[in-house]
Design a protein around this motif. Structure first.
Motif, short mmCIF file in Angstrom:
data_model
loop_
_atom_site.label_atom_id
_atom_site.label_comp_id
_atom_site.label_asym_id
_atom_site.label_seq_id
_atom_site.Cartn_x
_atom_site.Cartn_y
_atom_site.Cartn_z
N PRO A 116 41.18 -8.81 11.90
CA PRO A 116 40.67 -7.52 12.38
C PRO A 116 39.21 -7.66 12.85
O PRO A 116 38.46 -8.49 12.33
CB PRO A 116 40.74 -6.62 11.15
CG PRO A 116 41.74 -7.26 10.25
CD PRO A 116 41.62 -8.73 10.50
N VAL B 172 38.15 -1.26 11.58
CA VAL B 172 39.25 -0.29 11.63
C VAL B 172 40.16 -0.46 10.43
O VAL B 172 40.27 -1.56 9.87
CB VAL B 172 40.08 -0.42 12.93
CG1 VAL B 172 39.26 -0.06 14.15
CG2 VAL B 172 40.65 -1.81 13.07
N ALA B 173 40.83 0.61 10.06
CA ALA B 173 41.81 0.56 8.97
C ALA B 173 43.14 0.04 9.53
O ALA B 173 43.40 0.12 10.72
CB ALA B 173 41.99 1.95 8.37
N GLY B 174 43.96 -0.50 8.64
CA GLY B 174 45.28 -0.97 9.04
C GLY B 174 45.64 -2.27 8.33
O GLY B 174 44.90 -2.77 7.49
N THR B 175 46.81 -2.80 8.67
CA THR B 175 47.25 -4.05 8.08
C THR B 175 47.10 -5.18 9.10
O THR B 175 47.06 -4.93 10.30
CB THR B 175 48.71 -3.97 7.62
OG1 THR B 175 49.52 -3.66 8.74
CG2 THR B 175 48.89 -2.91 6.55
N PHE B 176 47.00 -6.39 8.58
CA PHE B 176 46.94 -7.54 9.47
C PHE B 176 47.72 -8.70 8.86
O PHE B 176 47.95 -8.75 7.65
CB PHE B 176 45.50 -7.96 9.76
CG PHE B 176 44.76 -8.51 8.57
CD1 PHE B 176 44.74 -9.88 8.32
CD2 PHE B 176 44.08 -7.67 7.70
CE1 PHE B 176 44.07 -10.39 7.22
CE2 PHE B 176 43.39 -8.18 6.61
CZ PHE B 176 43.39 -9.54 6.36
N SER C 255 45.48 -5.48 3.93
CA SER C 255 45.48 -4.08 4.29
C SER C 255 44.07 -3.54 4.12
O SER C 255 43.45 -3.74 3.07
CB SER C 255 46.46 -3.32 3.40
OG SER C 255 46.48 -1.95 3.74
#
Length: 85
Positions: free
Chosen positions: A29, A46-50, A71
């Protein structure tokens, strides 16, 4: 929204020192960096999964791959401590 920094050290065993780490599939990210020393650090943007694949190569050019997933949670803004009229 407050951003929280991350600092982790990836490790490997076996093979011939020194090791060199890198991402061979996917991308981290924005705001995160994996150094060749295995140090993963930065402040995610940014938020989210990778999901990425980390490759470690030793001094004899032998390599191994390992998936790395994570996450990043959204951080709520600070709530007001007190409201005065």
């Amino acid at each position: 929204v407050k951003a929280v920094s991350l600092a982790k050290k990836l490790a490997a065993s076996g093979g011939t020192l020194p090791y060199s780490f890198g991402i061979n599939i996917g991308t981290l990210p924005a705001g995160l960096v994996l150094e060749t020393s295995g140090r993963l650090h930065g402040t995610p943007q940014v938020a989210g999964t990778f999901s990425v694949s980390v490759e470690v190569t030793d001094a004899a050019a032998a390599s191994a791959h390992q998936p790395l997933t994570g996450s990043i949670a959204a951080i709520a803004p600070d709530a007001p401590g007190q409201v005065m009229a």
